[in-house]
Design a protein around this motif. Sequence first.
Motif, PDB file in Angstrom:
ATOM      1  N   MET A 133       0.847  -1.180   0.000  1.00  0.00           N
ATOM      2  CA  MET A 133       0.000   0.000   0.000  1.00  0.00           C
ATOM      3  C   MET A 133       0.889   1.239   0.000  1.00  0.00           C
ATOM      4  SD  MET A 133      -3.121   1.269   2.420  1.00  0.00           S
ATOM      5  CE  MET A 133      -4.114  -0.041   1.840  1.00  0.00           C
ATOM      6  N   PHE A 134       0.517   2.202  -0.807  1.00  0.00           N
ATOM      7  CA  PHE A 134       1.227   3.468  -0.940  1.00  0.00           C
ATOM      8  C   PHE A 134       0.380   4.556  -0.298  1.00  0.00           C
ATOM      9  CE2 PHE A 134       2.091   7.370  -3.355  1.00  0.00           C
ATOM     10  CZ  PHE A 134       3.465   7.444  -3.232  1.00  0.00           C
ATOM     11  N   PHE A 135       1.018   5.526   0.341  1.00  0.00           N
ATOM     12  CA  PHE A 135       0.252   6.646   0.888  1.00  0.00           C
ATOM     13  C   PHE A 135       0.950   7.960   0.601  1.00  0.00           C
ATOM     14  CE2 PHE A 135       3.172   5.818   4.322  1.00  0.00           C
ATOM     15  CZ  PHE A 135       3.457   7.080   4.845  1.00  0.00           C
ATOM     16  N   LEU A 136       0.177   9.007   0.625  1.00  0.00           N
ATOM     17  CA  LEU A 136       0.659  10.362   0.390  1.00  0.00           C
ATOM     18  C   LEU A 136      -0.075  11.281   1.359  1.00  0.00           C
ATOM     19  CD1 LEU A 136       1.266  11.964  -2.989  1.00  0.00           C
ATOM     20  CD2 LEU A 136      -0.305  13.107  -1.452  1.00  0.00           C
ATOM     21  N   VAL A 137       0.636  12.241   1.909  1.00  0.00           N
ATOM     22  CA  VAL A 137       0.044  13.225   2.818  1.00  0.00           C
ATOM     23  C   VAL A 137       0.309  14.605   2.237  1.00  0.00           C
ATOM     24  CG1 VAL A 137       0.075  14.189   5.157  1.00  0.00           C
ATOM     25  CG2 VAL A 137       0.546  11.754   4.816  1.00  0.00           C
ATOM     26  N   TYR A 138      -0.701  15.463   2.270  1.00  0.00           N
ATOM     27  CA  TYR A 138      -0.498  16.843   1.831  1.00  0.00           C
ATOM     28  C   TYR A 138      -1.242  17.800   2.746  1.00  0.00           C
ATOM     29  CZ  TYR A 138      -5.183  17.285  -0.156  1.00  0.00           C
ATOM     30  OH  TYR A 138      -6.548  17.360  -0.304  1.00  0.00           O
ATOM     31  N   VAL A 139      -0.814  19.051   2.692  1.00  0.00           N
ATOM     32  CA  VAL A 139      -1.521  20.150   3.340  1.00  0.00           C
ATOM     33  C   VAL A 139      -1.737  21.229   2.286  1.00  0.00           C
ATOM     34  CG1 VAL A 139      -0.650  19.714   5.668  1.00  0.00           C
ATOM     35  CG2 VAL A 139       0.624  21.225   4.152  1.00  0.00           C
ATOM     36  N   SER A 140      -2.806  21.999   2.459  1.00  0.00           N
ATOM     37  CA  SER A 140      -3.090  23.106   1.561  1.00  0.00           C
ATOM     38  C   SER A 140      -4.031  24.075   2.260  1.00  0.00           C
ATOM     39  CB  SER A 140      -3.715  22.616   0.248  1.00  0.00           C
ATOM     40  OG  SER A 140      -4.998  22.062   0.480  1.00  0.00           O
ATOM     41  N   ALA A 141      -4.245  25.230   1.647  1.00  0.00           N
ATOM     42  CA  ALA A 141      -5.139  26.246   2.192  1.00  0.00           C
ATOM     43  C   ALA A 141      -6.313  26.453   1.242  1.00  0.00           C
ATOM     44  CB  ALA A 141      -4.393  27.564   2.382  1.00  0.00           C
ATOM     45  N   ALA A 142      -7.507  26.504   1.810  1.00  0.00           N
ATOM     46  CA  ALA A 142      -8.710  26.742   1.013  1.00  0.00           C
ATOM     47  C   ALA A 142      -8.694  28.161   0.458  1.00  0.00           C
ATOM     48  CB  ALA A 142      -9.952  26.528   1.863  1.00  0.00           C
ATOM     49  N   VAL A 143      -9.217  28.328  -0.741  1.00  0.00           N
ATOM     50  CA  VAL A 143      -9.315  29.655  -1.346  1.00  0.00           C
ATOM     51  C   VAL A 143     -10.428  30.448  -0.675  1.00  0.00           C
ATOM     52  CG1 VAL A 143      -9.822  30.894  -3.492  1.00  0.00           C
ATOM     53  CG2 VAL A 143      -8.353  28.873  -3.532  1.00  0.00           C
ATOM     54  N   THR A 144     -11.526  29.773  -0.359  1.00  0.00           N
ATOM     55  CA  THR A 144     -12.633  30.379   0.382  1.00  0.00           C
ATOM     56  C   THR A 144     -13.001  29.449   1.531  1.00  0.00           C
ATOM     57  OG1 THR A 144     -14.323  29.342  -1.002  1.00  0.00           O
ATOM     58  CG2 THR A 144     -13.574  31.524  -1.668  1.00  0.00           C
ATOM     59  N   TRP A 145     -13.694  29.993   2.494  1.00  0.00           N
ATOM     60  CA  TRP A 145     -14.109  29.222   3.661  1.00  0.00           C
ATOM     61  C   TRP A 145     -15.068  28.107   3.244  1.00  0.00           C
ATOM     62  CZ3 TRP A 145     -11.858  29.694   8.231  1.00  0.00           C
ATOM     63  CH2 TRP A 145     -12.435  29.038   9.318  1.00  0.00           C
ATOM     64  N   PHE A 146     -14.911  26.910   3.778  1.00  0.00           N
ATOM     65  CA  PHE A 146     -15.806  25.795   3.510  1.00  0.00           C
ATOM     66  C   PHE A 146     -16.803  25.674   4.654  1.00  0.00           C
ATOM     67  CE2 PHE A 146     -12.996  24.773   0.218  1.00  0.00           C
ATOM     68  CZ  PHE A 146     -13.400  23.649  -0.472  1.00  0.00           C
ATOM     69  N   SER A 147     -18.070  25.685   4.310  1.00  0.00           N
ATOM     70  CA  SER A 147     -19.114  25.468   5.311  1.00  0.00           C
ATOM     71  C   SER A 147     -19.249  23.975   5.577  1.00  0.00           C
ATOM     72  CB  SER A 147     -20.453  26.012   4.799  1.00  0.00           C
ATOM     73  OG  SER A 147     -20.915  25.221   3.707  1.00  0.00           O
ATOM     74  N   THR A 148     -19.996  23.633   6.589  1.00  0.00           N
ATOM     75  CA  THR A 148     -20.272  22.223   6.866  1.00  0.00           C
ATOM     76  C   THR A 148     -20.913  21.572   5.654  1.00  0.00           C
ATOM     77  OG1 THR A 148     -20.487  22.656   9.220  1.00  0.00           O
ATOM     78  CG2 THR A 148     -21.499  20.631   8.395  1.00  0.00           C
ATOM     79  N   ARG A 149     -21.831  22.268   5.027  1.00  0.00           N
ATOM     80  CA  ARG A 149     -22.502  21.737   3.835  1.00  0.00           C
ATOM     81  C   ARG A 149     -21.515  21.517   2.684  1.00  0.00           C
ATOM     82  NH1 ARG A 149     -28.066  24.186   1.567  1.00  0.00           N
ATOM     83  NH2 ARG A 149     -28.772  22.255   0.655  1.00  0.00           N
ATOM     84  N   ASP A 150     -20.602  22.474   2.490  1.00  0.00           N
ATOM     85  CA  ASP A 150     -19.572  22.330   1.455  1.00  0.00           C
ATOM     86  C   ASP A 150     -18.719  21.086   1.702  1.00  0.00           C
ATOM     87  OD1 ASP A 150     -20.308  24.789   0.260  1.00  0.00           O
ATOM     88  OD2 ASP A 150     -18.828  25.895   1.453  1.00  0.00           O
ATOM     89  N   LEU A 151     -18.304  20.901   2.946  1.00  0.00           N
ATOM     90  CA  LEU A 151     -17.459  19.755   3.298  1.00  0.00           C
ATOM     91  C   LEU A 151     -18.203  18.440   3.134  1.00  0.00           C
ATOM     92  CD1 LEU A 151     -15.672  21.228   6.424  1.00  0.00           C
ATOM     93  CD2 LEU A 151     -14.614  20.655   4.226  1.00  0.00           C
ATOM     94  N   GLU A 152     -19.474  18.415   3.522  1.00  0.00           N
ATOM     95  CA  GLU A 152     -20.261  17.191   3.370  1.00  0.00           C
ATOM     96  C   GLU A 152     -20.403  16.811   1.901  1.00  0.00           C
ATOM     97  OE1 GLU A 152     -23.790  18.236   5.546  1.00  0.00           O
ATOM     98  OE2 GLU A 152     -22.933  17.529   7.449  1.00  0.00           O
ATOM     99  N   GLY A 153     -20.612  17.803   1.042  1.00  0.00           N
ATOM    100  CA  GLY A 153     -20.707  17.550  -0.394  1.00  0.00           C
ATOM    101  C   GLY A 153     -19.393  17.047  -0.967  1.00  0.00           C
ATOM    102  N   LEU A 154     -18.305  17.686  -0.568  1.00  0.00           N
ATOM    103  CA  LEU A 154     -16.977  17.253  -1.012  1.00  0.00           C
ATOM    104  C   LEU A 154     -16.708  15.815  -0.591  1.00  0.00           C
ATOM    105  CD1 LEU A 154     -14.108  17.860  -2.131  1.00  0.00           C
ATOM    106  CD2 LEU A 154     -13.542  18.722   0.141  1.00  0.00           C
TER     107      LEU A 154
END
Length: 75
Positions: free
Chosen positions: A1-22
């Motif tokens: 099994m291969f894994f990758l970890v990343y970090v990044s910054a959102a361009v706009t704020w994500f609401s709970t609804r946005d995150l649930e959809g994603l």
Amino acid sequence: MFFLVYVSAAVTWFSTRDLEGLLARSRARNAVAGITGLLLYKDGNFMQVIEGDEAAVRALATRIAGDLRHHGMVT
């Protein structure tokens, strides 16, 4: 099994609804590709671990890097 970890910054704020959809869309696509992992979101920042077949994980990472909803992706 291969894994990758990343970090990044959102361009706009994500609401709970946005995150649930994603998450719903990502879980469906990732299940087909045999990818699992963990997504964290806090104060406009993402951290994600993706794991599975190396080729599938690298392809997903490339797609994620091109997603305009975030920037500054560091693996």
